[in-house]
Design an enzyme around this catalytic site. Structure first.
Site, PDB file in Angstrom:
ATOM      1  CB  SER A   1      -7.141   2.984   4.259  1.00  0.00           C
ATOM      2  OG  SER A   1      -7.140   2.976   2.854  1.00  0.00           O
TER       3      SER A   1
ATOM      4  CB  CYS B   1      -6.444   2.532  -2.079  1.00  0.00           C
ATOM      5  SG  CYS B   1      -4.998   2.946  -1.104  1.00  0.00           S
TER       6      CYS B   1
ATOM      7  CG  HIS C   1      -2.381   3.788   3.757  1.00  0.00           C
ATOM      8  ND1 HIS C   1      -2.939   4.551   4.760  1.00  0.00           N
ATOM      9  CD2 HIS C   1      -3.061   4.093   2.625  1.00  0.00           C
ATOM     10  CE1 HIS C   1      -3.924   5.277   4.239  1.00  0.00           C
ATOM     11  NE2 HIS C   1      -4.012   5.022   2.934  1.00  0.00           N
TER      12      HIS C   1
ATOM     13  CE  LYS D   1      -6.232   0.033   1.466  1.00  0.00           C
ATOM     14  NZ  LYS D   1      -5.401   1.248   1.352  1.00  0.00           N
TER      15      LYS D   1
ATOM     16  CG  ASP E   1      -2.106   0.896   1.078  1.00  0.00           C
ATOM     17  OD1 ASP E   1      -2.161   1.632   0.066  1.00  0.00           O
ATOM     18  OD2 ASP E   1      -2.988   0.879   1.954  1.00  0.00           O
ATOM     19  CG  ASP E   2      -0.282   4.594  -0.131  1.00  0.00           C
ATOM     20  OD1 ASP E   2      -1.053   4.039  -0.941  1.00  0.00           O
ATOM     21  OD2 ASP E   2      -0.673   5.442   0.695  1.00  0.00           O
TER      22      ASP E   2
ATOM     23  NE  ARG F   1      -5.318  -1.344  -2.255  1.00  0.00           N
ATOM     24  CZ  ARG F   1      -4.449  -2.059  -1.530  1.00  0.00           C
ATOM     25  NH1 ARG F   1      -4.695  -3.310  -1.247  1.00  0.00           N
ATOM     26  NH2 ARG F   1      -3.336  -1.500  -1.093  1.00  0.00           N
TER      27      ARG F   1
ATOM     28  CG  HIS G   1      -9.808   0.545   0.092  1.00  0.00           C
ATOM     29  ND1 HIS G   1      -8.877   1.567   0.078  1.00  0.00           N
ATOM     30  CD2 HIS G   1     -10.973   1.122   0.498  1.00  0.00           C
ATOM     31  CE1 HIS G   1      -9.451   2.687   0.459  1.00  0.00           C
ATOM     32  NE2 HIS G   1     -10.719   2.446   0.715  1.00  0.00           N
TER      33      HIS G   1
ATOM     34  CE  LYS H   1      -2.817   7.286  -1.407  1.00  0.00           C
ATOM     35  NZ  LYS H   1      -2.915   6.795  -0.014  1.00  0.00           N
TER      36      LYS H   1
ATOM     37  CG  ASP I   1      -2.176   0.718  -3.268  1.00  0.00           C
ATOM     38  OD1 ASP I   1      -1.044   1.187  -3.002  1.00  0.00           O
ATOM     39  OD2 ASP I   1      -3.208   1.081  -2.673  1.00  0.00           O
ATOM     40  CG  ASN I   2      -1.514   4.240  -4.367  1.00  0.00           C
ATOM     41  OD1 ASN I   2      -2.551   3.724  -3.967  1.00  0.00           O
ATOM     42  ND2 ASN I   2      -0.677   4.833  -3.542  1.00  0.00           N
TER      43      ASN I   2
HETATM   44 MG    MG Z   1      -2.596   2.809  -1.660  1.00  0.00          MG
END
Ligand code: MG
Length: 459
Positions: A135, A52, A206, A110, A12-13, A56, A112, A276, A258-259
């Protein structure tokens, strides 16, 4: 060929510049560096969104977010707790495809893509699920607001789900990654005799970041580095486990994010521009490593364009099953890129959507920016020579601009472009439920580990 096991790890991130094998000198990532040395590093790998939920949803379905109604969520950029929208059961996720092909399927981490019944992982082809449905900054936390506009009471307690039930509320976030990898290992051992699909979606990096002492002590990059190094440790555990089970040559492992990073507090998208939430490369181009000893040559890197949307058709092909024929899927089978050094990208164009706006298009080395944050712009960058998107060459390349604009027009007809008021002709609706309700409600007498998280960081 036998059906391979598939392990997909999504962070995540995590930014493009956060791993040693992508140039980080801040974070020690020996396991991921080894994974890259034993496999293939994608240098031009894209998620389909810089945030996110749409990223996803696209990963799971192989479709650009606007294709599946995931451009926005009742006007918001991502899903928030107890919204009545999510990934509808009519969409076909990679877990459903592999499940239908005989795989045992497990998700850890996660999700989401919607927290209401019919939107959860167990409604989308996963036999079992253990993790956070959204998140880790969407629980009870100091300074909490419910929506970007503010004035509502705080979020409900952060739920940790087992399948479709709340197992814990406000779990200890520092220990969660260890629990995730333990659950992943348990699954691998239980299913070692048949093809399996594990989707491990970390809560790191994240914000807020709660890391364990061991990683806080060993890193040179604060809590962010501790989170990256915890992810690396889980990679070491998985690599060790797969080898111990004798499954190295039957298991494809893909690692990605994811980003891009927010690029605050120790995160990095270097050498890319932007963060992001933006369609600069730093928002949407992410690390991706694929390892499969005996099938993927060791120590390779590719700068061919590949995307997270390609994983669904690629996994389906490896499992020997057809994709649903009744709908458009944007991803392409990139098996050739995995196995053949001379293969080229199946994508003539890659589209950069932010919410339902088409903000940029890339073809080959060229990237044309069309809009930024709702306002029109026109800039052309040569990503082959100018990875940091600093030197606008629009005026020098009229033929390239015309070609990319024509690709953008094609994309708008199919997927729409909200900024220009264009509705896509080939889009499917987001899932909706009546009367959504939160998975948890705050009860002062409940024995929470932490009734309110004490870090105010979010995002
Ligand atoms: Mg993310």
């Amino acid at each position: 060929m036998d059906q391979p096991n598939v392990i997909l790890v999504n962070c995540d991130d995590l930014g493009y510049g956060d791993l040693g094998c992508y140039g980080s000198r801040l974070n020690a990532t020996p396991a991921l560096d080894r994974m890259a040395a034993e496999g293939l590093r994608f240098d031009d790998f894209y998620m389909a969104s810089p945030v996110c939920s749409p990223s996803r949803g696209a990963l799971l379905t192989g479709c650009y977010p606007p294709r599946i109604g995931f451009g926005d969520f009742e006007g918001l950029p991502v899903l928030f707790p107890s919204q009545g929208v999510g990934l509808p059961p009519t969409e076909v996720s990679m877990a459903r495809v592999l499940s239908a092909a005989g795989y045992r399927t497990q998700m850890v981490g996660k999700w989401h893509c919607g927290d209401q019944p019919s939107f959860l992982p167990t409604d989308h082809g996963f036999d079992h699920y253990f993790g956070l449905p959204y998140s880790n900054d969407m629980g009870r936390q100091v300074g909490t607001r419910t929506t970007p506009d503010g004035d509502q009471p705080g979020y409900p307690p952060l739920p940790l789900l087992l399948d479709d039930e709340v197992l814990e509320q406000q779990p200890d976030q520092a220990s969660l990654t260890g629990r995730y990898v333990a659950e992943a290992v348990r699954f691998l051992r239980a299913e070692r005799g048949r093809p399996f699909f594990l989707y491990l979606a970390h809560l790191y990096v994240h914000l807020p970041i709660y890391a364990q002492e061991r990683f806080l002590r060993s890193t040179r990059n604060g809590p962010y580095g501790a989170a990256v190094e915890a992810i690396d440790w889980t990679t070491e555990v998985l690599l060790h486990e797969v080898a111990s089970l004798g499954l190295d040559e039957q298991t494809l492992i893909v690692f990605t994010s994811d980003n891009g990073s927010l690029a605050r507090a120790g995160g990095s998208n270097s050498p890319l521009r932007g963060t992001k939430g933006t369609t600069w490369e730093g928002g949407i181009r992410v690390p991706c490593i694929a390892r499969w000893p005996g099938r993927i040559g060791a120590g390779r890197a590719t700068s061919e364009v590949a995307t997270a949307m390609d994983l669904l058709p690629t996994f389906a092909a490896l499992a020997g099953v057809e994709l649903p024929g009744d709908r458009t899927i944007d991803g392409r089978d990139i098996g050739a890129l995995l196995f053949d050094e001379d293969a080229s990208s199946p994508h003539e164009a890659f589209l950069y959507y932010r919410m339902n706006d088409l903000e940029a298009v890339r073809s080959g080395r060229w990237k044309l920016h069309l809009a930024r944050g709702g306002a029109e712009c026109r800039e052309l960058y040569d990503l082959g020579a100018d990875l940091g998107e600093t030197d606008d060459v629009l005026a020098e390349q009229p033929d390239v601009v015309a070609r990319l604009e024509s690709m953008a027009e094609d994309a708008r007809r199919s997927l729409g472009d909200a900024r220009l008021g264009i509705r896509g002709r080939d889009v499917r609706p987001i899932g909706r439920v009546e009367h959504p309700s939160p998975l948890t409600t705050y009860d002062p007498s409940h024995p929470y580990y932490a009734s309110e998280y004490d870090l105010a960081d979010r995002g």
